[in-house]
Write a protein that holds these residues in place. Structure first.
Motif, PDB file in Angstrom:
ATOM      1  N   HIS A   4      21.255  81.237  20.706  1.00 20.65           N
ATOM      2  CA  HIS A   4      21.053  81.943  21.962  1.00 20.65           C
ATOM      3  C   HIS A   4      20.563  80.991  23.047  1.00 20.65           C
ATOM      4  O   HIS A   4      19.994  79.946  22.751  1.00 20.65           O
ATOM      5  CB  HIS A   4      20.016  83.059  21.794  1.00 20.65           C
ATOM      6  N   HIS A   5      20.784  81.383  24.277  1.00 22.18           N
ATOM      7  CA  HIS A   5      20.291  80.593  25.418  1.00 22.18           C
ATOM      8  C   HIS A   5      19.498  81.513  26.306  1.00 22.18           C
ATOM      9  O   HIS A   5      20.048  82.513  26.765  1.00 22.18           O
ATOM     10  CB  HIS A   5      21.448  79.976  26.193  1.00 22.18           C
ATOM     11  N   PRO A   6      18.221  81.293  26.542  1.00 20.06           N
ATOM     12  CA  PRO A   6      17.425  80.213  25.959  1.00 20.06           C
ATOM     13  C   PRO A   6      17.209  80.428  24.464  1.00 20.06           C
ATOM     14  O   PRO A   6      17.332  81.544  23.972  1.00 20.06           O
ATOM     15  CB  PRO A   6      16.099  80.304  26.716  1.00 20.06           C
ATOM     16  N   VAL A   7      16.859  79.358  23.801  1.00 23.17           N
ATOM     17  CA  VAL A   7      16.667  79.377  22.352  1.00 23.17           C
ATOM     18  C   VAL A   7      15.490  80.289  21.994  1.00 23.17           C
ATOM     19  O   VAL A   7      14.474  80.303  22.679  1.00 23.17           O
ATOM     20  CB  VAL A   7      16.415  77.945  21.829  1.00 23.17           C
ATOM     21  N   CYS A   8      15.634  81.050  20.926  1.00 25.03           N
ATOM     22  CA  CYS A   8      14.572  81.942  20.457  1.00 25.03           C
ATOM     23  C   CYS A   8      13.386  81.135  19.940  1.00 25.03           C
ATOM     24  O   CYS A   8      13.548  79.998  19.508  1.00 25.03           O
ATOM     25  CB  CYS A   8      15.096  82.843  19.340  1.00 25.03           C
ATOM     26  N   PRO A   9      12.192  81.747  19.939  1.00 22.09           N
ATOM     27  CA  PRO A   9      11.012  81.053  19.413  1.00 22.09           C
ATOM     28  C   PRO A   9      11.180  80.735  17.923  1.00 22.09           C
ATOM     29  O   PRO A   9      11.813  81.484  17.194  1.00 22.09           O
ATOM     30  CB  PRO A   9       9.883  82.063  19.601  1.00 22.09           C
ATOM     31  N   SER A  10      10.591  79.642  17.507  1.00 25.26           N
ATOM     32  CA  SER A  10      10.670  79.252  16.095  1.00 25.26           C
ATOM     33  C   SER A  10       9.795  80.161  15.243  1.00 25.26           C
ATOM     34  O   SER A  10       8.956  80.903  15.759  1.00 25.26           O
ATOM     35  CB  SER A  10      10.224  77.796  15.922  1.00 25.26           C
ATOM     36  N   ALA A  11       9.960  80.084  13.941  1.00 25.99           N
ATOM     37  CA  ALA A  11       9.213  80.933  13.012  1.00 25.99           C
ATOM     38  C   ALA A  11       7.720  80.628  13.027  1.00 25.99           C
ATOM     39  O   ALA A  11       6.915  81.491  12.698  1.00 25.99           O
ATOM     40  CB  ALA A  11       9.763  80.760  11.601  1.00 25.99           C
ATOM     41  N   ASP A  12       7.325  79.422  13.425  1.00 23.66           N
ATOM     42  CA  ASP A  12       5.900  79.088  13.460  1.00 23.66           C
ATOM     43  C   ASP A  12       5.287  79.245  14.851  1.00 23.66           C
ATOM     44  O   ASP A  12       4.125  78.951  15.064  1.00 23.66           O
ATOM     45  CB  ASP A  12       5.650  77.692  12.905  1.00 23.66           C
ATOM     46  N   ASP A  15       4.926  83.567  19.393  1.00 25.91           N
ATOM     47  CA  ASP A  15       5.790  84.648  19.882  1.00 25.91           C
ATOM     48  C   ASP A  15       7.063  84.796  19.055  1.00 25.91           C
ATOM     49  O   ASP A  15       8.091  85.260  19.535  1.00 25.91           O
ATOM     50  CB  ASP A  15       6.111  84.453  21.356  1.00 25.91           C
ATOM     51  N   ARG A  16       6.982  84.454  17.765  1.00 29.72           N
ATOM     52  CA  ARG A  16       8.150  84.471  16.865  1.00 29.72           C
ATOM     53  C   ARG A  16       8.855  85.817  16.797  1.00 29.72           C
ATOM     54  O   ARG A  16      10.037  85.888  16.531  1.00 29.72           O
ATOM     55  CB  ARG A  16       7.741  84.019  15.473  1.00 29.72           C
ATOM     56  N   GLU A  17       8.136  86.914  17.043  1.00 34.16           N
ATOM     57  CA  GLU A  17       8.732  88.248  16.969  1.00 34.16           C
ATOM     58  C   GLU A  17       9.650  88.551  18.154  1.00 34.16           C
ATOM     59  O   GLU A  17      10.347  89.563  18.152  1.00 34.16           O
ATOM     60  CB  GLU A  17       7.639  89.307  16.875  1.00 34.16           C
ATOM     61  N   ALA A  18       9.692  87.666  19.146  1.00 33.42           N
ATOM     62  CA  ALA A  18      10.558  87.849  20.313  1.00 33.42           C
ATOM     63  C   ALA A  18      11.994  87.386  20.042  1.00 33.42           C
ATOM     64  O   ALA A  18      12.859  87.533  20.903  1.00 33.42           O
ATOM     65  CB  ALA A  18       9.985  87.097  21.515  1.00 33.42           C
ATOM     66  N   SER A  19      12.259  86.864  18.862  1.00 26.26           N
ATOM     67  CA  SER A  19      13.604  86.402  18.510  1.00 26.26           C
ATOM     68  C   SER A  19      14.572  87.576  18.383  1.00 26.26           C
ATOM     69  O   SER A  19      14.164  88.706  18.150  1.00 26.26           O
ATOM     70  CB  SER A  19      13.566  85.645  17.180  1.00 26.26           C
ATOM     71  N   ASP A  27      16.813 101.803   7.457  1.00 18.35           N
ATOM     72  CA  ASP A  27      16.695 102.666   6.280  1.00 18.35           C
ATOM     73  C   ASP A  27      15.806 102.039   5.207  1.00 18.35           C
ATOM     74  O   ASP A  27      15.211 102.736   4.393  1.00 18.35           O
ATOM     75  CB  ASP A  27      18.075 102.977   5.706  1.00 18.35           C
ATOM     76  N   GLN A  28      15.695 100.710   5.229  1.00 17.18           N
ATOM     77  CA  GLN A  28      14.854 100.002   4.274  1.00 17.18           C
ATOM     78  C   GLN A  28      13.562  99.494   4.906  1.00 17.18           C
ATOM     79  O   GLN A  28      12.689  98.976   4.224  1.00 17.18           O
ATOM     80  CB  GLN A  28      15.626  98.831   3.668  1.00 17.18           C
ATOM     81  N   GLY A  29      13.464  99.610   6.228  1.00 17.67           N
ATOM     82  CA  GLY A  29      12.229  99.250   6.919  1.00 17.67           C
ATOM     83  C   GLY A  29      12.058  97.797   7.287  1.00 17.67           C
ATOM     84  O   GLY A  29      10.946  97.329   7.466  1.00 17.67           O
ATOM     85  N   TRP A  30      13.159  97.045   7.459  1.00 19.83           N
ATOM     86  CA  TRP A  30      13.030  95.649   7.842  1.00 19.83           C
ATOM     87  C   TRP A  30      14.199  95.175   8.687  1.00 19.83           C
ATOM     88  O   TRP A  30      15.258  95.787   8.699  1.00 19.83           O
ATOM     89  CB  TRP A  30      12.868  94.755   6.625  1.00 19.83           C
ATOM     90  N   SER A  31      13.951  94.068   9.399  1.00 21.39           N
ATOM     91  CA  SER A  31      14.982  93.412  10.202  1.00 21.39           C
ATOM     92  C   SER A  31      14.850  91.902  10.023  1.00 21.39           C
ATOM     93  O   SER A  31      13.742  91.385   9.862  1.00 21.39           O
ATOM     94  CB  SER A  31      14.811  93.736  11.686  1.00 21.39           C
ATOM     95  N   LEU A  32      15.991  91.208  10.056  1.00 21.02           N
ATOM     96  CA  LEU A  32      16.006  89.753   9.991  1.00 21.02           C
ATOM     97  C   LEU A  32      16.185  89.214  11.393  1.00 21.02           C
ATOM     98  O   LEU A  32      17.127  89.605  12.099  1.00 21.02           O
ATOM     99  CB  LEU A  32      17.143  89.267   9.085  1.00 21.02           C
ATOM    100  N   LEU A  33      15.291  88.335  11.800  1.00 26.91           N
ATOM    101  CA  LEU A  33      15.375  87.712  13.116  1.00 26.91           C
ATOM    102  C   LEU A  33      16.112  86.384  13.012  1.00 26.91           C
ATOM    103  O   LEU A  33      16.182  85.789  11.935  1.00 26.91           O
ATOM    104  CB  LEU A  33      13.962  87.486  13.678  1.00 26.91           C
ATOM    105  N   CYS A  34      16.669  85.910  14.122  1.00 24.11           N
ATOM    106  CA  CYS A  34      17.491  84.695  14.071  1.00 24.11           C
ATOM    107  C   CYS A  34      16.689  83.440  13.747  1.00 24.11           C
ATOM    108  O   CYS A  34      17.277  82.419  13.412  1.00 24.11           O
ATOM    109  CB  CYS A  34      18.292  84.525  15.354  1.00 24.11           C
ATOM    110  N   ASN A  35      15.368  83.509  13.785  1.00 28.52           N
ATOM    111  CA  ASN A  35      14.553  82.358  13.397  1.00 28.52           C
ATOM    112  C   ASN A  35      14.199  82.385  11.907  1.00 28.52           C
ATOM    113  O   ASN A  35      13.404  81.586  11.433  1.00 28.52           O
ATOM    114  CB  ASN A  35      13.286  82.275  14.250  1.00 28.52           C
ATOM    115  N   GLY A  36      14.782  83.337  11.163  1.00 28.64           N
ATOM    116  CA  GLY A  36      14.569  83.407   9.727  1.00 28.64           C
ATOM    117  C   GLY A  36      13.409  84.286   9.304  1.00 28.64           C
ATOM    118  O   GLY A  36      13.140  84.429   8.118  1.00 28.64           O
TER     119      GLY A  36
END
Length: 62
Positions: A4-12, A15-19, A27-36
């Motif tokens: 993405h542009h601008p690049v998403c925040p890294s996992a560390d 503001d990592r949840e802004a990815s 249905d399972q209660g989770w989402s995968l963000l692009c920072n892993g």
């Protein structure tokens, strides 16, 4: 991982949840963000290195 542009925040990053969400499983209660990061509905996190971040909900206003 992020193309993405601008690049998403890294996992560390604090503001990592802004990815961007790349896989959503409400249905399972989770989402995968692009920072892993796996973001759970209860606001808990699983980082790519296996570190668990406890839920951090804001207090509910009365």
């Amino acid at each position: 991982m992020c193309s993405h542009h601008p690049v998403c925040p890294s996992a560390d990053s604090p503001d990592r949840e802004a990815s961007h969400v790349i896989a959503s499983h409400p249905d399972q209660g989770w989402s995968l963000l692009c920072n892993g990061v796996v973001l759970f509905d209860d606001t808990g996190l699983l980082l790519p290195d296996g570190t668990v971040v406890a839920p951090h909900r804001s207090p509910v206003a009365a």
